[in-house]
Design an enzyme around this catalytic site. Structure first.
Site, PDB file in Angstrom:
ATOM      1  N   GLY A  59       0.741  -1.344  -0.045  1.00 19.56           N
ATOM      2  CA  GLY A  59       0.098  -0.173  -0.055  1.00 19.56           C
ATOM      3  C   GLY A  59       1.050   1.219  -0.151  1.00 19.56           C
ATOM      4  O   GLY A  59       2.221   1.191   0.123  1.00 19.56           O
ATOM      5  N   GLY A  60       0.110   2.430  -0.070  1.00 21.17           N
ATOM      6  CA  GLY A  60       0.790   3.744  -0.088  1.00 21.17           C
ATOM      7  C   GLY A  60       1.173   4.258   1.078  1.00 21.17           C
ATOM      8  O   GLY A  60       1.116   3.399   2.125  1.00 21.17           O
ATOM      9  N   SER A  85      -1.331   4.511   4.394  1.00 19.85           N
ATOM     10  CA  SER A  85      -2.704   3.723   3.828  1.00 19.85           C
ATOM     11  C   SER A  85      -3.162   3.072   4.875  1.00 19.85           C
ATOM     12  O   SER A  85      -4.290   2.443   4.347  1.00 19.85           O
ATOM     13  CB  SER A  85      -1.949   3.103   2.566  1.00 19.85           C
ATOM     14  OG  SER A  85      -1.407   1.898   2.776  1.00 19.85           O
ATOM     15  N   GLY A  86      -2.477   2.794   5.906  1.00 24.42           N
ATOM     16  CA  GLY A  86      -3.370   2.054   6.818  1.00 24.42           C
ATOM     17  C   GLY A  86      -2.801   0.485   6.887  1.00 24.42           C
ATOM     18  O   GLY A  86      -3.363  -0.557   7.220  1.00 24.42           O
ATOM     19  N   THR A 135      12.386  -3.556  10.147  1.00 24.30           N
ATOM     20  CA  THR A 135      13.637  -3.432   9.194  1.00 24.30           C
ATOM     21  C   THR A 135      13.945  -1.876   9.689  1.00 24.30           C
ATOM     22  O   THR A 135      15.237  -1.560   9.006  1.00 24.30           O
ATOM     23  CB  THR A 135      13.198  -3.537   7.944  1.00 24.30           C
ATOM     24  OG1 THR A 135      12.109  -2.972   7.727  1.00 24.30           O
ATOM     25  CG2 THR A 135      12.704  -5.225   7.772  1.00 24.30           C
ATOM     26  N   HIS A 171       4.377   3.772  15.417  1.00 25.59           N
ATOM     27  CA  HIS A 171       4.200   2.441  15.049  1.00 25.59           C
ATOM     28  C   HIS A 171       3.940   1.372  16.442  1.00 25.59           C
ATOM     29  O   HIS A 171       3.288   0.562  16.438  1.00 25.59           O
ATOM     30  CB  HIS A 171       5.079   1.738  14.174  1.00 25.59           C
ATOM     31  CG  HIS A 171       4.750   1.978  12.887  1.00 25.59           C
ATOM     32  ND1 HIS A 171       3.937   1.287  12.116  1.00 25.59           N
ATOM     33  CD2 HIS A 171       5.085   3.168  11.928  1.00 25.59           C
ATOM     34  CE1 HIS A 171       3.883   1.619  10.819  1.00 25.59           C
ATOM     35  NE2 HIS A 171       4.438   2.790  10.656  1.00 25.59           N
TER      36      HIS A 171
END
Lengths: 174, 174, 174
Positions: B14-15, B18-19, B40, B55
């Site tokens: 996804g972008g 974008s979730g 990473t 996150h």
């Protein structure tokens, strides 16, 4: 693919020149209600002025136009009605305007999305997907992209119907 | 759209904003296994440090976190297990790290993808689609985009399930 | 997802390194006709030369290649035939060439799309979606993006089949 009658909140997301505005206008036409256009864009420069004129010509007759660069929640509360369909074009310009005016974007976006449940009539939102390219070097552009992505997620979560548009063709995501 | 239980290899593309991470975390929760997170990303600067903290807060409790900037194949061979679900977030940062370390990217990527068939437990990969904007003027950015596109194709070819995410909504591509 | 036999006009749209050319070549192979490749790209520099060589190697044997940087309508009228499948790769390079040659793009694009209805054989078009990133700062890039978006909408409107490709996987949009 058959285009269904729009639900209460419809979200049309797509890239630049993807035909998203035209598609959203088609949904508004199909609604068979009085058409109200909420333009978030301001004519900063010639390029923008030209785009606004082109959009207006494309839309054709029969629209009541409201210029709403910033106070979107307040405007929707006034404009939305059971016998009207409201088209907001577009959310990325609204975000740009909020950033220029140094507003608290997270609050403004959350407030706008939260206000939708109380609206008495259907609203169609158009916005640009901008998060599928390379990370921009410019930090303002990165912040803009983050705001847009967050708003799109919030809006899609409450929307009844979400379309992704590419090459003028709709893909129903919700 | 009902989200199916993840197969052995799941790829969530996804972008920006974008979730996709949140969606992948949801898939991991549904698996009902011990949750292992392979990060990473490295905290090069304040912006990156802040994203890592966000996150982590979003993920919530119950994750075992592994920091793996480079040796992804080796780490997955050690971490994957039948009673665990492994979430790798994200592949574009892994590519960035490989480029910074001047590794042979084609070899590393092929080796990582080839190693997946032997893993004893499910892995969910998250990555950024970055190829849908204008060609970047910067040649490093073009090289990065090429590597990302190649890895995405290779991974999608072997994955059991592939989702494309926009505005937080999944589109099942495989 | 089963890949259907291509209709008369097939449009394969995708990002950089999305596997769109390979997918389009696969459609051409399945057609079971004589394969004609219309290359719009010109070898301006080493990077481009290398990409052209890579594409040629990937395509493999059995293609008749035509180099057509500008006169696409005329070339298709000559090359298309009932016993041939024509693959045009790609439209964004054609747009670049038209811009470099200072042609009237709206006219050229409209004329090309209008000419398709009269072609006696199937044509597969490949193009890059470039409108899903941040607005480019460079005005040439913005103009390019607008031309590409307009052409994609026009072509998708007349195409029998439209695929969007991500990570090598097709999504049938029409």
């Amino acid at each position: 693919m058959a285009i269904q009658h729009p639900g209460k909140i419809t979200f049309v997301l797509g890239g630049a020149r993807s035909g998203k505005s035209r598609f959203a206008e088609g949904l508004a036409e199909e609604a068979g209600l009085q058409k109200h256009y909420v333009a978030t864009g301001e004519a900063w420069d010639d390029e923008m002025r030209q785009r606004i004129v082109q959009h207006r010509q494309q839309r054709g007759e029969g629209w009541v136009t409201h210029e709403v660069p910033l106070e979107l929640s307040a405007a929707l509360a006034t404009i939305a009605a059971p016998d009207r369909v409201v088209l907001v074009d577009c959310l990325t310009l609204w975000i740009t305007n909020l950033m220029m005016a140094e507003r608290a974007l997270d609050d403004e976006m959350r407030r706008m999305v939260a206000s939708l449940a109380a609206l008495p009539g259907p609203v169609i939102f158009v916005s640009n997907e901008v998060g599928l390219g390379i990370v921009p070097e410019n930090s303002m552009a990165r912040a803009f992209r983050d705001h847009a992505g967050r708003l799109h997620q919030q809006l899609a979560a409450v929307a009844d119907t979400v379309f992704f548009i590419a090459a003028g063709l709709p893909l129903k995501m919700k």
